[in-house]
Scaffold this motif. Structure first.
Motif, PDB file in Angstrom:
ATOM      1  N   GLN A 197       0.827  -1.220   0.000  1.00 28.68           N
ATOM      2  CA  GLN A 197       0.000   0.000   0.000  1.00 28.68           C
ATOM      3  C   GLN A 197       0.859   1.267   0.000  1.00 28.68           C
ATOM      4  OE1 GLN A 197      -3.126  -0.095  -0.645  1.00 28.68           O
ATOM      5  NE2 GLN A 197      -3.121  -2.320  -0.568  1.00 28.68           N
ATOM      6  N   ASN A 198       2.162   1.104  -0.168  1.00 25.58           N
ATOM      7  CA  ASN A 198       3.094   2.243  -0.180  1.00 25.58           C
ATOM      8  C   ASN A 198       2.975   3.104   1.076  1.00 25.58           C
ATOM      9  OD1 ASN A 198       4.216   1.656  -2.779  1.00 25.58           O
ATOM     10  ND2 ASN A 198       2.303   2.402  -3.659  1.00 25.58           N
ATOM     11  N   ALA A 199       2.788   2.432   2.208  1.00 21.15           N
ATOM     12  CA  ALA A 199       2.705   3.159   3.479  1.00 21.15           C
ATOM     13  C   ALA A 199       4.074   3.739   3.833  1.00 21.15           C
ATOM     14  CB  ALA A 199       2.220   2.223   4.594  1.00 21.15           C
ATOM     15  N   THR A 200       4.050   4.854   4.541  1.00 19.88           N
ATOM     16  CA  THR A 200       5.279   5.440   5.082  1.00 19.88           C
ATOM     17  C   THR A 200       5.331   5.300   6.593  1.00 19.88           C
ATOM     18  OG1 THR A 200       4.277   7.633   5.269  1.00 19.88           O
ATOM     19  CG2 THR A 200       5.445   7.127   3.203  1.00 19.88           C
TER      20      THR A 200
ATOM     21  N   ALA B  93      -9.792   3.292   0.346  1.00 17.33           N
ATOM     22  CA  ALA B  93      -8.555   2.659   0.813  1.00 17.33           C
ATOM     23  C   ALA B  93      -8.886   1.223   1.232  1.00 17.33           C
ATOM     24  CB  ALA B  93      -7.951   3.442   1.978  1.00 17.33           C
TER      25      ALA B  93
ATOM     26  N   ALA C  42      -2.449  13.569   7.186  1.00 19.36           N
ATOM     27  CA  ALA C  42      -1.871  12.430   6.464  1.00 19.36           C
ATOM     28  C   ALA C  42      -2.938  11.704   5.656  1.00 19.36           C
ATOM     29  CB  ALA C  42      -1.218  11.475   7.460  1.00 19.36           C
ATOM     30  N   GLN C  43      -2.472  10.846   4.759  1.00 20.65           N
ATOM     31  CA  GLN C  43      -3.360  10.003   3.957  1.00 20.65           C
ATOM     32  C   GLN C  43      -3.494   8.639   4.629  1.00 20.65           C
ATOM     33  OE1 GLN C  43      -1.433   9.661   0.196  1.00 20.65           O
ATOM     34  NE2 GLN C  43      -2.012  11.699  -0.478  1.00 20.65           N
ATOM     35  N   VAL C  44      -4.656   8.035   4.477  1.00 20.47           N
ATOM     36  CA  VAL C  44      -4.884   6.688   4.991  1.00 20.47           C
ATOM     37  C   VAL C  44      -4.565   5.701   3.875  1.00 20.47           C
ATOM     38  CG1 VAL C  44      -6.582   5.086   5.937  1.00 20.47           C
ATOM     39  CG2 VAL C  44      -6.649   7.510   6.582  1.00 20.47           C
ATOM     40  N   ALA C  45      -3.540   4.868   4.091  1.00 21.27           N
ATOM     41  CA  ALA C  45      -3.163   3.847   3.109  1.00 21.27           C
ATOM     42  C   ALA C  45      -4.072   2.635   3.204  1.00 21.27           C
ATOM     43  CB  ALA C  45      -1.710   3.431   3.315  1.00 21.27           C
TER      44      ALA C  45
ATOM     45  N   ARG D 275      -6.469  11.603   9.293  1.00 19.04           N
ATOM     46  CA  ARG D 275      -6.855  12.656   8.341  1.00 19.04           C
ATOM     47  C   ARG D 275      -6.769  14.039   8.975  1.00 19.04           C
ATOM     48  NH1 ARG D 275     -11.239   8.845   5.984  1.00 19.04           N
ATOM     49  NH2 ARG D 275     -10.062   7.988   4.221  1.00 19.04           N
TER      50      ARG D 275
ATOM     51  N   ASP E 165       2.785  11.687   4.701  1.00 15.32           N
ATOM     52  CA  ASP E 165       2.638  10.310   5.174  1.00 15.32           C
ATOM     53  C   ASP E 165       1.425   9.600   4.581  1.00 15.32           C
ATOM     54  OD1 ASP E 165       4.868  10.058   6.909  1.00 15.32           O
ATOM     55  OD2 ASP E 165       3.823  11.301   8.378  1.00 15.32           O
ATOM     56  N   ARG E 166       1.654   8.310   4.259  1.00 13.42           N
ATOM     57  CA  ARG E 166       0.592   7.352   3.924  1.00 13.42           C
ATOM     58  C   ARG E 166       0.616   6.337   5.062  1.00 13.42           C
ATOM     59  NH1 ARG E 166      -2.014   6.346  -0.385  1.00 13.42           N
ATOM     60  NH2 ARG E 166      -1.716   4.077  -0.260  1.00 13.42           N
TER      61      ARG E 166
END
Length: 179
Positions: free
Chosen positions: A52-55, A171, A144-147, A140, A117-118
């Motif tokens: 999910q390309n989380a950070t 997501a 940040a974005q929710v992955a 949110r 951030d994801r």
């Protein structure tokens, strides 16, 4: 059922009438005590995070800490604890949510998440989805974005997926086991 699902399920113990009569509690402590099963679980959740390309990984108090921290390390990501209100020092963001009988609040450090951030939310069980939904709102609000959300097991009969899918706004929600 896959080999990893069979392994995980074989290490989850049912405890009847806990914490109250009529409840079948799913105890994950035998899974955590088995290094092969715990490593398989950590690896599977780390794969979700990287996929999910989380950070960052957010772990929900308390068992989400046990799972989320090693997932973050294995995936090479930062770990952020989401705690019950009043447990974090310094500036926090707070989110209230409803429980079956009452309400609760959770917090995150305000500076731990940024617009870059994801974030993958990790927990042990998806039941009604209230805590996970509140954590999504916190992420949110922090900008940040929710992955996505990833859990060891989903208790499908409690309806948490329907609640979270609306909150997730597209997501993904990944459950390694659905019971």
């Amino acid at each position: 059922m896959t080999d990893i699902q069979e392994l995980l399920l074989s290490r989850i113990r049912d405890v009847a009438d806990y914490p109250e009569t009529g409840v079948m509690f799913k105890d994950i402590t035998p899974l955590l005590a088995d290094p092969s099963a715990f490593a398989a679980l950590t690896g599977a959740l780390a794969d979700v995070a990287t996929g999910q390309n989380a950070t960052k990984v957010v772990g929900l108090e308390a068992r989400g800490f046990i799972l989320g921290a090693p997932v973050a390390v294995r995936a090479g990501l930062g770990f952020i604890p989401v705690r019950k209100a009043g447990k974090l020092p310094g500036a926090t963001l707070r989110q209230a949510y409803d429980l079956e009988y009452g309400s609760a609040e959770i917090e995150v450090h305000a500076e731990d998440l940024t617009a870059a951030d994801r974030v993958l939310v990790v927990d042990d069980v998806l039941a009604t989805g209230g805590t996970a939904e509140a954590s999504i709102e916190l992420i949110r609000r922090a900008g940040a974005q929710v992955a996505g959300v990833a859990v060891l097991m989903e208790l499908g009969f409690l309806g948490g997926r329907a609640r979270l899918e609306q909150a997730l706004r597209g997501a993904p929600l990944e459950a390694l086991l659905t019971l």
